[in-house]
Scaffold this motif. Structure first.
Motif, PDB file in Angstrom:
ATOM      1  N   LEU A   4      13.771  -0.103 -45.634  1.00 18.86           N
ATOM      2  CA  LEU A   4      13.267  -1.121 -44.541  1.00 18.86           C
ATOM      3  C   LEU A   4      13.025  -2.489 -45.344  1.00 18.86           C
ATOM      4  O   LEU A   4      11.979  -2.454 -45.972  1.00 18.86           O
ATOM      5  CB  LEU A   4      12.137  -0.481 -43.734  1.00 18.86           C
ATOM      6  N   GLY A   5      14.005  -3.342 -44.983  1.00 22.18           N
ATOM      7  CA  GLY A   5      13.847  -4.868 -45.700  1.00 22.18           C
ATOM      8  C   GLY A   5      13.004  -5.372 -44.364  1.00 22.18           C
ATOM      9  O   GLY A   5      13.362  -5.546 -43.325  1.00 22.18           O
ATOM     10  N   VAL A   6      11.797  -6.301 -44.824  1.00 20.76           N
ATOM     11  CA  VAL A   6      11.076  -7.017 -43.927  1.00 20.76           C
ATOM     12  C   VAL A   6      10.967  -8.494 -44.486  1.00 20.76           C
ATOM     13  O   VAL A   6      10.448  -8.492 -45.705  1.00 20.76           O
ATOM     14  CB  VAL A   6       9.830  -6.289 -43.396  1.00 20.76           C
ATOM     15  N   ASP A   7      11.229  -9.611 -43.635  1.00 25.12           N
ATOM     16  CA  ASP A   7      10.906 -10.689 -44.062  1.00 25.12           C
ATOM     17  C   ASP A   7       9.799 -11.273 -43.070  1.00 25.12           C
ATOM     18  O   ASP A   7      10.029 -11.574 -41.851  1.00 25.12           O
ATOM     19  CB  ASP A   7      12.278 -11.720 -43.884  1.00 25.12           C
ATOM     20  N   ILE A   8       8.558 -11.617 -43.654  1.00 26.81           N
ATOM     21  CA  ILE A   8       7.438 -12.015 -42.506  1.00 26.81           C
ATOM     22  C   ILE A   8       7.451 -13.538 -42.924  1.00 26.81           C
ATOM     23  O   ILE A   8       7.194 -14.215 -44.072  1.00 26.81           O
ATOM     24  CB  ILE A   8       6.175 -11.421 -43.375  1.00 26.81           C
ATOM     25  N   GLY A   9       7.858 -14.410 -41.965  1.00 20.06           N
ATOM     26  CA  GLY A   9       7.873 -15.621 -41.771  1.00 20.06           C
ATOM     27  C   GLY A   9       6.509 -16.152 -40.950  1.00 20.06           C
ATOM     28  O   GLY A   9       5.701 -15.468 -40.514  1.00 20.06           O
ATOM     29  N   GLY A  10       6.521 -17.684 -41.155  1.00 22.74           N
ATOM     30  CA  GLY A  10       5.262 -18.367 -40.585  1.00 22.74           C
ATOM     31  C   GLY A  10       5.241 -18.200 -39.007  1.00 22.74           C
ATOM     32  O   GLY A  10       4.483 -18.622 -38.254  1.00 22.74           O
ATOM     33  N   THR A  11       6.557 -18.210 -38.331  1.00 23.86           N
ATOM     34  CA  THR A  11       6.896 -18.063 -36.987  1.00 23.86           C
ATOM     35  C   THR A  11       7.390 -16.812 -36.611  1.00 23.86           C
ATOM     36  O   THR A  11       6.885 -16.293 -35.622  1.00 23.86           O
ATOM     37  CB  THR A  11       8.066 -19.154 -36.624  1.00 23.86           C
ATOM     38  N   THR A  13       9.020 -12.716 -37.956  1.00 20.09           N
ATOM     39  CA  THR A  13       9.331 -11.457 -38.935  1.00 20.09           C
ATOM     40  C   THR A  13      10.769 -11.006 -38.297  1.00 20.09           C
ATOM     41  O   THR A  13      11.027 -10.570 -37.173  1.00 20.09           O
ATOM     42  CB  THR A  13       8.264 -10.666 -38.834  1.00 20.09           C
ATOM     43  N   ASN A  14      11.624 -10.915 -39.705  1.00 17.57           N
ATOM     44  CA  ASN A  14      12.916 -10.348 -39.289  1.00 17.57           C
ATOM     45  C   ASN A  14      12.814  -8.999 -40.168  1.00 17.57           C
ATOM     46  O   ASN A  14      12.332  -8.985 -41.381  1.00 17.57           O
ATOM     47  CB  ASN A  14      14.126 -11.381 -39.682  1.00 17.57           C
ATOM     48  N   TYR A  15      13.538  -7.842 -39.564  1.00 21.08           N
ATOM     49  CA  TYR A  15      13.652  -6.802 -40.371  1.00 21.08           C
ATOM     50  C   TYR A  15      14.978  -5.751 -39.811  1.00 21.08           C
ATOM     51  O   TYR A  15      15.289  -6.240 -38.682  1.00 21.08           O
ATOM     52  CB  TYR A  15      12.195  -5.996 -39.980  1.00 21.08           C
ATOM     53  N   GLY A  16      15.099  -4.903 -40.692  1.00 16.50           N
ATOM     54  CA  GLY A  16      16.308  -4.058 -40.338  1.00 16.50           C
ATOM     55  C   GLY A  16      16.646  -3.193 -41.814  1.00 16.50           C
ATOM     56  O   GLY A  16      15.978  -3.300 -42.829  1.00 16.50           O
ATOM     57  N   LEU A  17      17.689  -2.296 -41.562  1.00 16.46           N
ATOM     58  CA  LEU A  17      17.895  -1.375 -42.556  1.00 16.46           C
ATOM     59  C   LEU A  17      18.665  -2.083 -43.689  1.00 16.46           C
ATOM     60  O   LEU A  17      19.638  -2.902 -43.235  1.00 16.46           O
ATOM     61  CB  LEU A  17      18.828  -0.176 -41.973  1.00 16.46           C
ATOM     62  N   GLU A  23      23.508  -4.235 -48.465  1.00 15.31           N
ATOM     63  CA  GLU A  23      24.136  -4.589 -47.367  1.00 15.31           C
ATOM     64  C   GLU A  23      23.380  -4.027 -46.291  1.00 15.31           C
ATOM     65  O   GLU A  23      22.865  -3.115 -45.912  1.00 15.31           O
ATOM     66  CB  GLU A  23      25.319  -3.452 -47.276  1.00 15.31           C
ATOM     67  N   LEU A  24      23.184  -5.168 -45.228  1.00 19.11           N
ATOM     68  CA  LEU A  24      22.358  -5.056 -44.295  1.00 19.11           C
ATOM     69  C   LEU A  24      22.900  -4.389 -43.018  1.00 19.11           C
ATOM     70  O   LEU A  24      23.980  -4.599 -42.592  1.00 19.11           O
ATOM     71  CB  LEU A  24      21.673  -6.768 -44.010  1.00 19.11           C
ATOM     72  N   GLY A  25      21.975  -3.949 -42.150  1.00 20.81           N
ATOM     73  CA  GLY A  25      22.455  -3.404 -40.862  1.00 20.81           C
ATOM     74  C   GLY A  25      22.061  -4.381 -39.766  1.00 20.81           C
ATOM     75  O   GLY A  25      22.022  -5.674 -39.976  1.00 20.81           O
ATOM     76  N   GLU A  26      21.791  -4.151 -38.552  1.00 21.03           N
ATOM     77  CA  GLU A  26      21.318  -4.845 -37.509  1.00 21.03           C
ATOM     78  C   GLU A  26      19.876  -5.416 -37.969  1.00 21.03           C
ATOM     79  O   GLU A  26      19.296  -4.717 -38.307  1.00 21.03           O
ATOM     80  CB  GLU A  26      21.104  -4.211 -36.268  1.00 21.03           C
ATOM     81  N   ILE A  27      19.698  -6.745 -37.593  1.00 15.99           N
ATOM     82  CA  ILE A  27      18.437  -7.322 -37.932  1.00 15.99           C
ATOM     83  C   ILE A  27      17.949  -7.740 -36.652  1.00 15.99           C
ATOM     84  O   ILE A  27      18.369  -8.497 -35.611  1.00 15.99           O
ATOM     85  CB  ILE A  27      18.770  -8.799 -38.696  1.00 15.99           C
ATOM     86  N   LYS A  28      16.463  -7.406 -36.692  1.00 17.81           N
ATOM     87  CA  LYS A  28      15.575  -7.506 -35.448  1.00 17.81           C
ATOM     88  C   LYS A  28      14.611  -8.525 -35.804  1.00 17.81           C
ATOM     89  O   LYS A  28      14.143  -8.730 -36.643  1.00 17.81           O
ATOM     90  CB  LYS A  28      15.043  -5.929 -34.924  1.00 17.81           C
ATOM     91  N   THR A  29      14.002  -8.983 -34.572  1.00 23.87           N
ATOM     92  CA  THR A  29      13.138  -9.969 -34.795  1.00 23.87           C
ATOM     93  C   THR A  29      11.921  -9.721 -33.843  1.00 23.87           C
ATOM     94  O   THR A  29      12.061  -9.609 -32.901  1.00 23.87           O
ATOM     95  CB  THR A  29      13.774 -11.427 -34.401  1.00 23.87           C
ATOM     96  N   LYS A  30      10.775 -10.147 -34.349  1.00 23.88           N
ATOM     97  CA  LYS A  30       9.428 -10.177 -33.486  1.00 23.88           C
ATOM     98  C   LYS A  30       8.441 -11.375 -33.995  1.00 23.88           C
ATOM     99  O   LYS A  30       8.927 -11.905 -35.234  1.00 23.88           O
ATOM    100  CB  LYS A  30       8.658  -8.834 -33.699  1.00 23.88           C
TER     101      LYS A  30
END
Length: 299
Positions: A4-11, A13-17, A23-30
């Motif tokens: 599980l890859g997670v990029d916590i940003g200041g606005t 947070t993007n994450y996905g397998l 190699e990335l799968g679908e990236i979701k955003t919260k």
């Protein structure tokens, strides 16, 4: 094997397998919680639970000065509620898996070193042009962390000795895109909130000379700092990332201004001008680099 890859940003947070080959799968955003650490941990737990039965571990990129070997965060950058605490220990109370954490700028640099335009490079620099200036330094084919894990915190470079106590004269403010957009708004008599990367390049492509002059000045002041970094690191390649780097005009104007700075200051051939390129991985670089950090720490 998936992570599980997670990029916590200041606005956001993007994450996905992401698999073992990066190699990335679908990236979701919260939306990133800005109120408290508890809110952030709640979000991380929710994200982890989506994938708990599918992943070997979590690879996280986040702002701040992060001890990537231990997970200790001196501070969390724009996440003001993170200060002097161990992020891995905090996250492990909510996510029962192996976790590794890296600073976002260094994660992006690791990504380019592993799978992008710094692959095979021994000496390089990466700059992310955003609200501030993030990035990283590559020395002997490895990302330089520094004695206190703060190498590559380019935003804090002071640009004016007469106003050294004024944060407005730090590199991150002087060459942050917010100031660029504000100046274009003022010069073109447009609301600053209406200016973004798309609008800026649209104005320039439509022949607006004032907008073009603002971007040229931005690239010139950036070129001065690239020259300063050259004298310290002597990189063979400099990578530019961030939303506005997607337009090839930006890289072209940076190259033109770098050439100008080198020639006007020192004449010819005293320093070799490094190759300047845009990021290969773009917005995915942080998660890919976070996984590379995970793999290095598990070796």
């Amino acid at each position: 094997m998936d992570y599980l890859g997670v990029d916590i940003g200041g606005t956001e947070t993007n994450y996905g397998l992401i698999n073992d080959q990066g190699e990335l799968g679908e990236i979701k955003t919260k939306k990133t919680p800005m109120g408290s650490l508890t809110e952030l941990l709640d979000l991380m737990e929710k994200i982890y639970n989506e994938y708990a039965d599918q992943v070997e571990g979590m690879a996280i990129s986040m702002p701040g000065i992060i001890h990537s070997k231990t997970g200790y965060a001196v501070h969390g950058g724009s996440l003001k509620y993170i200060k002097n605490l161990n992020m891995i220990e905090m996250l492990e109370t909510r996510c029962q898996t192996t976790i590794h954490v890296e600073n976002d700028g260094k994660a992006a640099t690791l990504g380019e070193l592993w799978k992008g335009n710094l692959k095979g490079i021994q000496y390089g620099i990466m700059l992310n042009l955003g609200t501030g200036i993030g990035g990283g330094i590559v020395v002997n084919g490895e990302v330089l962390k520094g004695q206190h894990f703060s190498a590559g915190e380019f935003s804090f470079i002071k640009t004016n000795s007469d106003k050294s106590k004024d944060a407005d004269y730090m590199f991150g403010f002087q060459n942050g895109i917010k100031k660029l957009y504000q100046k274009i708004g003022e010069q073109c008599e447009l609301p600053s909130e209406s200016i973004n990367g798309f609008k800026m390049f649209e104005l320039i492509e439509d022949g607006n000379k004032k907008a073009a002059a603002c971007l040229d000045e931005y690239c010139y002041t950036l070129a001065i700092q690239l020259f300063n970094l050259q004298t310290i690191v002597d990189p063979e390649r400099i990578i530019i990332s961030g939303g506005i780097s997607g337009n090839p005009l930006l890289i072209q104007m940076i190259k033109e201004n770098v050439k100008k700075v080198y020639e006007e200051e020192l004449g010819e051939q005293l320093f070799i001008v490094p190759t300047i390129m845009k990021s290969k991985l773009g917005n995915n670089g942080n998660i890919i680099g976070a996984l590379y950090n995970y793999k290095l720490n598990e070796e």
